[in-house]
Design an enzyme around this catalytic site. Structure first.
Site, mmCIF file in Angstrom:
data_model
loop_
_atom_site.group_PDB
_atom_site.id
_atom_site.type_symbol
_atom_site.label_atom_id
_atom_site.label_comp_id
_atom_site.label_asym_id
_atom_site.label_seq_id
_atom_site.Cartn_x
_atom_site.Cartn_y
_atom_site.Cartn_z
ATOM 1 N N HIS A 76 -7.909 7.497 -1.187
ATOM 2 C CA HIS A 76 -6.577 7.601 -1.803
ATOM 3 C C HIS A 76 -5.451 7.695 -0.775
ATOM 4 O O HIS A 76 -4.285 7.509 -1.122
ATOM 5 C CB HIS A 76 -6.479 8.870 -2.651
ATOM 6 C CG HIS A 76 -7.495 8.968 -3.727
ATOM 7 N ND1 HIS A 76 -7.629 8.015 -4.687
ATOM 8 C CD2 HIS A 76 -8.411 9.910 -4.024
ATOM 9 C CE1 HIS A 76 -8.598 8.371 -5.520
ATOM 10 N NE2 HIS A 76 -9.088 9.507 -5.128
ATOM 11 N N SER A 133 -12.248 10.648 -13.149
ATOM 12 C CA SER A 133 -11.903 9.391 -12.470
ATOM 13 C C SER A 133 -10.902 8.609 -13.325
ATOM 14 O O SER A 133 -11.213 8.183 -14.451
ATOM 15 C CB SER A 133 -13.170 8.563 -12.251
ATOM 16 O OG SER A 133 -12.853 7.200 -12.177
ATOM 17 N N HIS A 138 -14.373 10.344 -7.092
ATOM 18 C CA HIS A 138 -14.466 11.123 -8.327
ATOM 19 C C HIS A 138 -15.822 10.928 -8.972
ATOM 20 O O HIS A 138 -15.924 10.344 -10.043
ATOM 21 C CB HIS A 138 -13.337 10.706 -9.284
ATOM 22 C CG HIS A 138 -11.997 11.149 -8.818
ATOM 23 N ND1 HIS A 138 -10.862 10.409 -8.982
ATOM 24 C CD2 HIS A 138 -11.617 12.274 -8.173
ATOM 25 C CE1 HIS A 138 -9.835 11.059 -8.468
ATOM 26 N NE2 HIS A 138 -10.279 12.191 -7.966
ATOM 27 N N CYS A 162 -8.265 3.575 1.824
ATOM 28 C CA CYS A 162 -8.556 2.191 1.437
ATOM 29 C C CYS A 162 -7.458 1.284 2.002
ATOM 30 O O CYS A 162 -6.267 1.599 1.852
ATOM 31 C CB CYS A 162 -8.603 2.088 -0.082
ATOM 32 S SG CYS A 162 -8.736 0.385 -0.631
ATOM 33 N N GLU A 168 -3.357 9.573 -4.710
ATOM 34 C CA GLU A 168 -2.743 8.347 -4.165
ATOM 35 C C GLU A 168 -1.221 8.411 -4.321
ATOM 36 O O GLU A 168 -0.462 8.042 -3.414
ATOM 37 C CB GLU A 168 -3.295 7.111 -4.880
ATOM 38 C CG GLU A 168 -2.732 5.804 -4.319
ATOM 39 C CD GLU A 168 -3.215 4.583 -5.096
ATOM 40 O OE1 GLU A 168 -4.371 4.569 -5.558
ATOM 41 O OE2 GLU A 168 -2.418 3.641 -5.247
ATOM 42 N N ASN A 201 -9.602 5.587 -13.058
ATOM 43 C CA ASN A 201 -9.890 4.191 -13.419
ATOM 44 C C ASN A 201 -10.965 4.118 -14.492
ATOM 45 O O ASN A 201 -10.946 3.247 -15.357
ATOM 46 C CB ASN A 201 -10.189 3.343 -12.170
ATOM 47 C CG ASN A 201 -11.584 3.515 -11.631
ATOM 48 O OD1 ASN A 201 -12.506 2.872 -12.092
ATOM 49 N ND2 ASN A 201 -11.752 4.396 -10.654
ATOM 50 N N SER A 232 -16.082 4.351 -8.859
ATOM 51 C CA SER A 232 -16.746 5.363 -8.026
ATOM 52 C C SER A 232 -18.135 5.717 -8.562
ATOM 53 O O SER A 232 -18.673 6.779 -8.283
ATOM 54 C CB SER A 232 -15.866 6.614 -7.931
ATOM 55 O OG SER A 232 -15.427 7.001 -9.212
ATOM 56 N N CYS A 245 -4.677 -3.103 -7.697
ATOM 57 C CA CYS A 245 -5.857 -3.576 -6.987
ATOM 58 C C CYS A 245 -6.617 -4.532 -7.904
ATOM 59 O O CYS A 245 -6.867 -4.198 -9.063
ATOM 60 C CB CYS A 245 -6.715 -2.370 -6.641
ATOM 61 S SG CYS A 245 -8.281 -2.815 -5.951
HETATM 62 S S1 SF4 Z 1 -9.996 0.638 -6.571
HETATM 63 FE FE1 SF4 Z 1 -9.066 -0.801 -5.131
HETATM 64 S S2 SF4 Z 1 -7.446 0.401 -4.145
HETATM 65 FE FE2 SF4 Z 1 -8.825 1.868 -5.077
HETATM 66 S S3 SF4 Z 1 -10.295 2.381 -3.488
HETATM 67 FE FE3 SF4 Z 1 -11.185 0.708 -4.681
HETATM 68 S S4 SF4 Z 1 -10.604 -1.158 -3.549
HETATM 69 FE FE4 SF4 Z 1 -9.255 0.514 -2.849
#
Ligand code: SF4
Length: 287
Positions: A74, A220, A42, A96, A126, A222, A264, A192
């Site tokens: 994902h 994104s 992202h 991943c 995901e 996260n 990302s 994670c």
């Molecule tokens: S945040 Fe964690 S689960 Fe997601 S791609 Fe990165 S290492 Fe993998």
């Protein structure tokens, strides 16, 4: 003197680095054009760089009949994997390994007859991938209302997992509510560490800064959550994609500025934002 504090955990996570390495290596080996099944990460700036290496985002991978197909970090459903395989094209699997581990838990428990509850975001790739392993016995908890809409599960075997990038507090909160109804539910902490480390660092930083700049794709998950945590802690927070979004007005009256980035976001983008901050802030600036 204004001060910038840069998060130690800012930037690409290992899963994203690995995904980009895998497709770049495939491109270098001449397996182009490469079509990724949705955006590889992202981050629009990284995606446009990949374009220049003949790596393209496909929103309709079903129609691709040449070149190489890449599965993103994902992951995808087993049904979709089967469909991609049936094309007979070369496949680069950049799922991943951590996400692969969650898929394995879901698959194993669904096979043993468990109802699977996934804590995650509606429509997130995901989550869509994980749902494909539930053998039709999966439920998603995104909003609190989803808990009320669960069917009666008394006496059922229940397995709870979470999308890797959910916050730990959300996992605990939802798990507690489910267990109050169904104490037999077993829970896997599938978060994670990369995500929780970043979130913890954001929370630590909010004790020291009066302005937080979070860099990352606007879509994104996260990155959005890091910005949200910072806001909830009472710190003025801006979620930006590039240094061009920063203005002197945004920084006015702030003395200690935190700079962090989603999983990302490449290092070069964090450096550009840092350089822009240094330009805009009254001199001298300590880092
Ligand atoms: S945040 Fe964690 S689960 Fe997601 S791609 Fe990165 S290492 Fe993998």
């Amino acid at each position: 003197m204004p001060r910038i504090i840069i998060a130690k955990t800012a930037g690409f996570c290992w899963g994203v680095s690995r995904a980009i390495d895998l497709v770049m290596k495939a491109a270098e080996a001449g397996n182009t054009p490469i079509y990724t099944d949705g955006a590889l990460i992202h981050n629009p700036q990284v995606l446009s760089l990949l374009e220049s290496s003949d790596i393209h985002v496909s929103s309709n991978i079903e129609s691709i009949d040449h070149g190489t197909i890449a599965i993103r970090a994902h992951g995808i459903t087993p049904q979709r994997r089967q469909l991609l395989k049936s094309k007979g094209l070369k496949i680069v699997d950049a799922t991943c390994p951590h996400v692969g581990g969650i898929q394995a838990i879901v698959k194993q428990h669904a096979t043993k007859g468990y109802t699977i509850i996934i804590i995650g975001e509606t429509g997130h790739p995901e989550v869509i991938g994980l749902m494909g392993f539930t053998q039709g016995r999966g439920f998603l908890i995104d909003k609190d209302e989803d808990l009320d809409n669960l069917p009666p599960l008394d006496g059922e075997k229940i397995c709870i997992v979470a999308q890797s990038t959910q916050s730990r507090s959300r996992l605990y909160e939802v798990t507690e509510r489910i267990r109050s109804l169904y104490p037999q539910a077993i829970v896997f902490d599938t978060l994670c560490d990369v995500t929780s480390d970043r979130q913890n660092e954001v929370l630590e930083m909010t004790k020291q800064v009066d302005l937080m700049i979070v860099v990352g794709g606007k879509n994104s998950g996260n990155t959005q959550r890091m910005a949200e945590l910072s806001r909830k802690a009472g710190v003025t927070t801006y979620h930006i994609e590039t240094e061009e979004e920063l203005t002197a007005e945004m920084l006015q009256g702030h003395e200690v500025i935190g700079l962090t980035a989603g999983a990302s976001t490449p290092d070069w983008m964090i450096k550009r934002v840092q350089a822009r901050l240094q330009e805009l802030l009254p001199q001298p600036v300590s880092v």
